[in-house]
Scaffold this motif. Structure first.
Motif, PDB file in Angstrom:
ATOM      1  N   ALA A  18      11.768  -0.544  -3.514  1.00  0.00           N
ATOM      2  CA  ALA A  18      10.763  -0.712  -4.570  1.00  0.00           C
ATOM      3  C   ALA A  18      11.078   0.090  -5.826  1.00  0.00           C
ATOM      4  N   GLU A  19      12.017   1.011  -5.752  1.00  0.00           N
ATOM      5  CA  GLU A  19      12.259   1.906  -6.889  1.00  0.00           C
ATOM      6  C   GLU A  19      12.679   1.184  -8.181  1.00  0.00           C
ATOM      7  N   ALA A  23      10.585   1.663 -11.688  1.00  0.00           N
ATOM      8  CA  ALA A  23      11.222   2.064 -12.949  1.00  0.00           C
ATOM      9  C   ALA A  23      10.974   1.039 -14.047  1.00  0.00           C
ATOM     10  N   GLU A  24      11.032  -0.239 -13.709  1.00  0.00           N
ATOM     11  CA  GLU A  24      10.821  -1.285 -14.711  1.00  0.00           C
ATOM     12  C   GLU A  24       9.357  -1.340 -15.160  1.00  0.00           C
ATOM     13  N   LEU A  25       8.434  -1.134 -14.249  1.00  0.00           N
ATOM     14  CA  LEU A  25       7.026  -1.094 -14.635  1.00  0.00           C
ATOM     15  C   LEU A  25       6.770   0.038 -15.622  1.00  0.00           C
ATOM     16  N   LYS A  26       7.349   1.185 -15.365  1.00  0.00           N
ATOM     17  CA  LYS A  26       7.152   2.323 -16.271  1.00  0.00           C
ATOM     18  C   LYS A  26       7.768   2.043 -17.636  1.00  0.00           C
ATOM     19  N   ARG A 167       4.015   1.077   3.277  1.00  0.00           N
ATOM     20  CA  ARG A 167       4.562   1.844   2.170  1.00  0.00           C
ATOM     21  C   ARG A 167       5.771   1.080   1.653  1.00  0.00           C
ATOM     22  N   PRO A 168       5.841   0.768   0.374  1.00  0.00           N
ATOM     23  CA  PRO A 168       5.001   1.247  -0.715  1.00  0.00           C
ATOM     24  C   PRO A 168       3.656   0.540  -0.781  1.00  0.00           C
ATOM     25  N   THR A 169       2.680   1.248  -1.334  1.00  0.00           N
ATOM     26  CA  THR A 169       1.415   0.659  -1.748  1.00  0.00           C
ATOM     27  C   THR A 169       1.159   1.065  -3.188  1.00  0.00           C
ATOM     28  N   PHE A 170       0.736   0.094  -3.991  1.00  0.00           N
ATOM     29  CA  PHE A 170       0.434   0.348  -5.402  1.00  0.00           C
ATOM     30  C   PHE A 170      -1.055   0.108  -5.635  1.00  0.00           C
ATOM     31  N   GLY A 184       3.011  -3.086   0.508  1.00  0.00           N
ATOM     32  CA  GLY A 184       4.234  -3.674   1.023  1.00  0.00           C
ATOM     33  C   GLY A 184       4.965  -4.542   0.028  1.00  0.00           C
ATOM     34  N   ILE A 185       4.467  -4.644  -1.189  1.00  0.00           N
ATOM     35  CA  ILE A 185       5.096  -5.477  -2.222  1.00  0.00           C
ATOM     36  C   ILE A 185       6.165  -4.674  -2.940  1.00  0.00           C
ATOM     37  N   VAL A 186       7.375  -5.248  -3.068  1.00  0.00           N
ATOM     38  CA  VAL A 186       8.447  -4.543  -3.770  1.00  0.00           C
ATOM     39  C   VAL A 186       8.931  -5.294  -5.003  1.00  0.00           C
ATOM     40  N   ARG A 187       8.439  -6.489  -5.221  1.00  0.00           N
ATOM     41  CA  ARG A 187       8.878  -7.286  -6.370  1.00  0.00           C
ATOM     42  C   ARG A 187       7.945  -7.073  -7.555  1.00  0.00           C
ATOM     43  N   ILE A 188       8.503  -7.177  -8.736  1.00  0.00           N
ATOM     44  CA  ILE A 188       7.766  -6.808  -9.937  1.00  0.00           C
ATOM     45  C   ILE A 188       6.736  -7.837 -10.379  1.00  0.00           C
ATOM     46  N   GLU A 189       6.973  -9.119 -10.123  1.00  0.00           N
ATOM     47  CA  GLU A 189       6.147 -10.165 -10.723  1.00  0.00           C
ATOM     48  C   GLU A 189       4.648 -10.018 -10.429  1.00  0.00           C
TER      49      GLU A 189
END
Length: 218
Positions: A18-19, A23-26, A167-170, A184-189
């Motif tokens: 997910a990293e 990074a892209e979200l930030k 994990r991850p949880t956002f 559990g979501i790791v994709r950005i969309e």
């Protein structure tokens, strides 16, 4: 201000995948969204019980995210039932002004890419200290402190209160009470779309208040 909280386990493979999204979200929402990460300590039963099992999990997750490399399971020591060391070391770095991603990413990379034994104080602390230019002895003492243990427990309790177990949880939330939880979501969309929607709602409320003010009293 919209806030995104990333609940993680430092050496979780899914958090590692997910990293790039984090990074892209930030980068994409810089100046518009407040970002923070918090420890969500995994229970002992959630860890692999053998190197073979860990390798199976790594083959599964690596193929799902289309990774060109396989993660390294050599960090795993079956005698260690719960990996509090990497989490507490990363959390302790906050007390020296290092609240960004440097320390936890260095520990994660050392574990799941290089196979180093990050469940040991004597292995994790030098990696963390080098990543942030911190004194090893001071960092070790702080990582072993009751205050840091209490903070990681508190953030883990926050995570558990969300009634999710991945994990991850956002957690995405704004000042008007909108909330979205992605576990559990790791994709950005989907994450980016939710942030856009929650930002839009908050902006709309700001515009409304500018034009009409507070609601009249009963």
């Amino acid at each position: 201000m919209v806030k995104v909280t990333y609940y993680l386990e430092v050496i979780s493979s899914w958090c590692y995948w997910a990293e790039p999204t984090w990074a892209e979200l930030k980068r994409r929402f810089e100046g518009k969204v407040q970002f923070d990460w918090k420890i969500a300590q995994m229970p002992a039963e959630a860890y692999p019980t053998s190197k073979a099992q860990c390798d199976w999990f790594y083959r599964r997750s690596g193929s799902i995210v289309r990774s060109p490399f396989k993660l390294n399971s050599d960090w795993l020591e079956p005698s260690i039932k719960q990996y509090v060391v990497p989490n507490n070391v990363a959390e302790a770095a906050r007390d020296f002004g290092v609240a960004d991603d440097r320390v936890r990413l260095a520990i994660a990379n050392a574990a799941v890419r290089e196979g180093k034994k990050m469940g040991r104080w004597e292995e994790a602390v030098p990696v963390a200290a080098a990543a942030a230019g911190l004194d090893r002895d001071q960092l070790l003492a702080r990582a072993k402190s009751s205050e840091v243990a209490a903070r990681t427990q508190a953030s883990t309790d926050e995570f558990n209160a969300l009634q999710v177990n991945q994990r991850p949880t956002f957690l995405i939330e704004n000042s008007i009470g909108d909330r979205a939880v992605f576990s559990g979501i790791v994709r950005i969309e989907p994450l980016a779309a939710a942030i856009d929607a929650i930002l839009a709602d908050e902006t709309a409320y700001t515009s409304w208040k500018t034009h009409f003010g507070d609601p009249p009293p009963n």
